[in-house]
Structures are given as C-alpha cells and as structure tokens.
Design a protein around this motif. Structure first.
Motif, PDB file in Angstrom:
ATOM      1  N   ILE A 157      19.636  -5.428   8.723  1.00 19.58           N
ATOM      2  CA  ILE A 157      20.573  -5.459   7.598  1.00 19.58           C
ATOM      3  C   ILE A 157      20.992  -6.910   7.397  1.00 19.58           C
ATOM      4  O   ILE A 157      21.470  -7.553   8.325  1.00 19.58           O
ATOM      5  N   ILE A 158      20.765  -7.415   6.189  1.00 20.83           N
ATOM      6  CA  ILE A 158      21.182  -8.773   5.839  1.00 20.83           C
ATOM      7  C   ILE A 158      22.200  -8.637   4.722  1.00 20.83           C
ATOM      8  O   ILE A 158      21.865  -8.202   3.614  1.00 20.83           O
ATOM      9  N   GLY A 159      23.426  -8.960   5.043  1.00 24.86           N
ATOM     10  CA  GLY A 159      24.509  -8.709   4.093  1.00 24.86           C
ATOM     11  C   GLY A 159      24.688  -7.211   3.986  1.00 24.86           C
ATOM     12  O   GLY A 159      25.005  -6.538   4.964  1.00 24.86           O
ATOM     13  N   LYS A 160      24.417  -6.681   2.828  1.00 26.21           N
ATOM     14  CA  LYS A 160      24.496  -5.233   2.623  1.00 26.21           C
ATOM     15  C   LYS A 160      23.120  -4.631   2.333  1.00 26.21           C
ATOM     16  O   LYS A 160      23.006  -3.456   2.017  1.00 26.21           O
ATOM     17  N   ALA A 161      22.076  -5.459   2.436  1.00 24.37           N
ATOM     18  CA  ALA A 161      20.724  -5.013   2.089  1.00 24.37           C
ATOM     19  C   ALA A 161      19.936  -4.589   3.328  1.00 24.37           C
ATOM     20  O   ALA A 161      19.956  -5.270   4.351  1.00 24.37           O
ATOM     21  N   LEU A 162      19.252  -3.462   3.213  1.00 24.91           N
ATOM     22  CA  LEU A 162      18.330  -3.017   4.248  1.00 24.91           C
ATOM     23  C   LEU A 162      16.996  -3.726   4.022  1.00 24.91           C
ATOM     24  O   LEU A 162      16.426  -3.641   2.934  1.00 24.91           O
ATOM     25  N   VAL A 163      16.499  -4.417   5.045  1.00 26.86           N
ATOM     26  CA  VAL A 163      15.286  -5.213   4.912  1.00 26.86           C
ATOM     27  C   VAL A 163      14.244  -4.717   5.907  1.00 26.86           C
ATOM     28  O   VAL A 163      14.437  -4.816   7.120  1.00 26.86           O
ATOM     29  N   ALA A 164      13.157  -4.150   5.393  1.00 27.19           N
ATOM     30  CA  ALA A 164      12.032  -3.723   6.223  1.00 27.19           C
ATOM     31  C   ALA A 164      11.101  -4.924   6.381  1.00 27.19           C
ATOM     32  O   ALA A 164      10.615  -5.467   5.397  1.00 27.19           O
ATOM     33  N   TYR A 165      10.859  -5.320   7.612  1.00 31.11           N
ATOM     34  CA  TYR A 165      10.161  -6.579   7.867  1.00 31.11           C
ATOM     35  C   TYR A 165       8.816  -6.421   8.576  1.00 31.11           C
ATOM     36  O   TYR A 165       8.105  -7.402   8.778  1.00 31.11           O
ATOM     37  N   VAL A 166       8.424  -5.217   8.936  1.00 27.74           N
ATOM     38  CA  VAL A 166       7.174  -5.007   9.664  1.00 27.74           C
ATOM     39  C   VAL A 166       6.051  -4.708   8.665  1.00 27.74           C
ATOM     40  O   VAL A 166       6.073  -3.678   7.997  1.00 27.74           O
ATOM     41  N   PRO A 167       5.067  -5.614   8.569  1.00 27.09           N
ATOM     42  CA  PRO A 167       3.969  -5.393   7.617  1.00 27.09           C
ATOM     43  C   PRO A 167       3.115  -4.185   7.988  1.00 27.09           C
ATOM     44  O   PRO A 167       2.909  -3.894   9.163  1.00 27.09           O
ATOM     45  N   PHE A 168       2.648  -3.496   6.986  1.00 27.85           N
ATOM     46  CA  PHE A 168       1.733  -2.352   7.092  1.00 27.85           C
ATOM     47  C   PHE A 168       2.325  -1.167   7.861  1.00 27.85           C
ATOM     48  O   PHE A 168       1.606  -0.260   8.219  1.00 27.85           O
ATOM     49  N   GLN A 169       3.616  -1.164   8.062  1.00 23.67           N
ATOM     50  CA  GLN A 169       4.267  -0.053   8.750  1.00 23.67           C
ATOM     51  C   GLN A 169       4.264   1.208   7.892  1.00 23.67           C
ATOM     52  O   GLN A 169       4.294   2.308   8.412  1.00 23.67           O
ATOM     53  N   GLU A 170       4.192   1.034   6.581  1.00 20.28           N
ATOM     54  CA  GLU A 170       4.296   2.175   5.672  1.00 20.28           C
ATOM     55  C   GLU A 170       2.989   2.464   4.948  1.00 20.28           C
ATOM     56  O   GLU A 170       2.982   3.127   3.917  1.00 20.28           O
ATOM     57  N   ILE A 171       1.878   2.002   5.481  1.00 17.66           N
ATOM     58  CA  ILE A 171       0.598   2.142   4.789  1.00 17.66           C
ATOM     59  C   ILE A 171       0.205   3.615   4.611  1.00 17.66           C
ATOM     60  O   ILE A 171      -0.538   3.955   3.700  1.00 17.66           O
ATOM     61  N   ASP A 172       0.745   4.489   5.431  1.00 21.69           N
ATOM     62  CA  ASP A 172       0.435   5.913   5.322  1.00 21.69           C
ATOM     63  C   ASP A 172       1.430   6.660   4.429  1.00 21.69           C
ATOM     64  O   ASP A 172       1.357   7.880   4.303  1.00 21.69           O
ATOM     65  N   GLN A 173       2.312   5.936   3.770  1.00 18.21           N
ATOM     66  CA  GLN A 173       3.326   6.559   2.926  1.00 18.21           C
ATOM     67  C   GLN A 173       2.930   6.455   1.442  1.00 18.21           C
ATOM     68  O   GLN A 173       2.331   5.468   1.009  1.00 18.21           O
ATOM     69  N   LEU A 174       3.288   7.447   0.664  1.00 22.27           N
ATOM     70  CA  LEU A 174       2.971   7.485  -0.761  1.00 22.27           C
ATOM     71  C   LEU A 174       3.553   6.279  -1.496  1.00 22.27           C
ATOM     72  O   LEU A 174       2.920   5.716  -2.388  1.00 22.27           O
ATOM     73  N   GLY A 175       4.737   5.844  -1.122  1.00 26.04           N
ATOM     74  CA  GLY A 175       5.384   4.721  -1.790  1.00 26.04           C
ATOM     75  C   GLY A 175       4.567   3.442  -1.733  1.00 26.04           C
ATOM     76  O   GLY A 175       4.553   2.659  -2.682  1.00 26.04           O
ATOM     77  N   PHE A 176       3.871   3.218  -0.628  1.00 27.53           N
ATOM     78  CA  PHE A 176       3.016   2.032  -0.495  1.00 27.53           C
ATOM     79  C   PHE A 176       1.924   2.050  -1.564  1.00 27.53           C
ATOM     80  O   PHE A 176       1.685   1.062  -2.252  1.00 27.53           O
ATOM     81  N   TRP A 177       1.290   3.193  -1.714  1.00 28.21           N
ATOM     82  CA  TRP A 177       0.188   3.333  -2.668  1.00 28.21           C
ATOM     83  C   TRP A 177       0.679   3.309  -4.102  1.00 28.21           C
ATOM     84  O   TRP A 177      -0.003   2.809  -4.994  1.00 28.21           O
ATOM     85  N   LEU A 178       1.874   3.831  -4.347  1.00 24.36           N
ATOM     86  CA  LEU A 178       2.448   3.763  -5.693  1.00 24.36           C
ATOM     87  C   LEU A 178       2.794   2.321  -6.072  1.00 24.36           C
ATOM     88  O   LEU A 178       2.697   1.941  -7.240  1.00 24.36           O
ATOM     89  N   ASN A 179       3.198   1.523  -5.088  1.00 19.04           N
ATOM     90  CA  ASN A 179       3.455   0.109  -5.361  1.00 19.04           C
ATOM     91  C   ASN A 179       2.171  -0.631  -5.718  1.00 19.04           C
ATOM     92  O   ASN A 179       2.194  -1.541  -6.548  1.00 19.04           O
TER      93      ASN A 179
END
Length: 147
Positions: free
Chosen positions: A44-66
């Motif tokens: 958490i930086i300030g009030k923002a949630l920051v995901a910092y691990v690359p390719f951690q979500e490659i199996d998620q639909l959101g990755f492919w939609l992006n």
C-alpha cells in the motif's frame, strides 16, 4: 476518400480513449470479473493498492482483457503512421501507455476518487496488446499488398 478514412480513424481513436477512460478510471470496475483464486502480492502506497509481482495474474481473465483492451490502440497507430517501428520502440510505447493508465489510477486512488489496483501486470498486458494490434495490421498489410 483518403481524407474521410483518416477522419474515421481519428474518431475511432477518440472513442477508444473514452472507452479506456471509462474502463480504467471509473470509481469501481464497470464489469464484474470472476473472483480470482489466489492472494495477489501487494503493498500500500498512500491509499493505493499496488501489485508489484510481474506475471502473477497471467492465469486471470483480467490480464487477458487488458491485452485485448490495448489491441485497438496498436491497430490505430499502425494505420495512422506509415513508419515501420522497431520492436523496442513499440515496447516502449506500450509500456508508457500502460504506465500512464496505472499512474492515473494511483493518483485517483490517493485522492479517494477511485478504488482500483495499480498493477504491473496491467502494464505488461497493455504493452503486449499494443504490440499485437500494431503487428497484426502490419502483417495484414504485408499479406494484402505483397502481390
């Protein structure tokens, strides 16, 4: 005729920018994605949630939609410009595009105007989508006009 073609392309670019703005900067995600099945590493930086691990979500639909979301920008840029860009420059432009989206989300999160994740995976996916869209049009042009 060529003039009208470019007018249509510029109108499509404006529609694309509006759509991306709506999808990325609305206070909450405007579509419901299936819940993911694992914990995303974040800080958490300030009030923002920051995901910092690359390719951690490659199996998620959101990755492919992006990826899919950024393809039209690559197509539009390929149509507007006649120059054959190198992969390094395409990658840089894709990264800048993704970073601009995530930076804006970071600022909106910290101003409490949105509640979104700032995610390195989105930057990667947007870059891939931009490169795919640009390459797709260049490939189609090469196949159609090579004869």
């Amino acid at each position: 005729m060529k003039k009208y073609f470019y007018i249509v392309i510029w109108i499509l670019l404006l529609i694309f920018i509006g759509t991306v703005g709506y999808l990325c900067f609305s206070p909450n995600l405007p579509i419901n994605l299936p819940a993911d099945n694992h914990q995303i590493s974040h800080i958490i930086i300030g009030k923002a949630l920051v995901a910092y691990v690359p390719f951690q979500e490659i199996d998620q639909l959101g990755f492919w939609l992006n990826i899919l979301m950024a393809v039209p920008l690559g197509i539009i840029i390929a149509v507007i410009t006649k120059y054959q860009w190198k992969l390094k420059l395409l990658t840089l432009i894709g990264i800048v595009f993704g970073c601009l989206i995530e930076l804006t989300q970071f600022i909106l999160d910290n101003l409490l105007l949105a509640h979104r994740w700032v995610d390195i995976n989105d930057v990667i996916a947007n870059s891939l989508g931009f490169i795919i869209g640009y390459s797709l049009i260049k490939l189609i042009n090469a196949k159609l006009f090579s004869k």
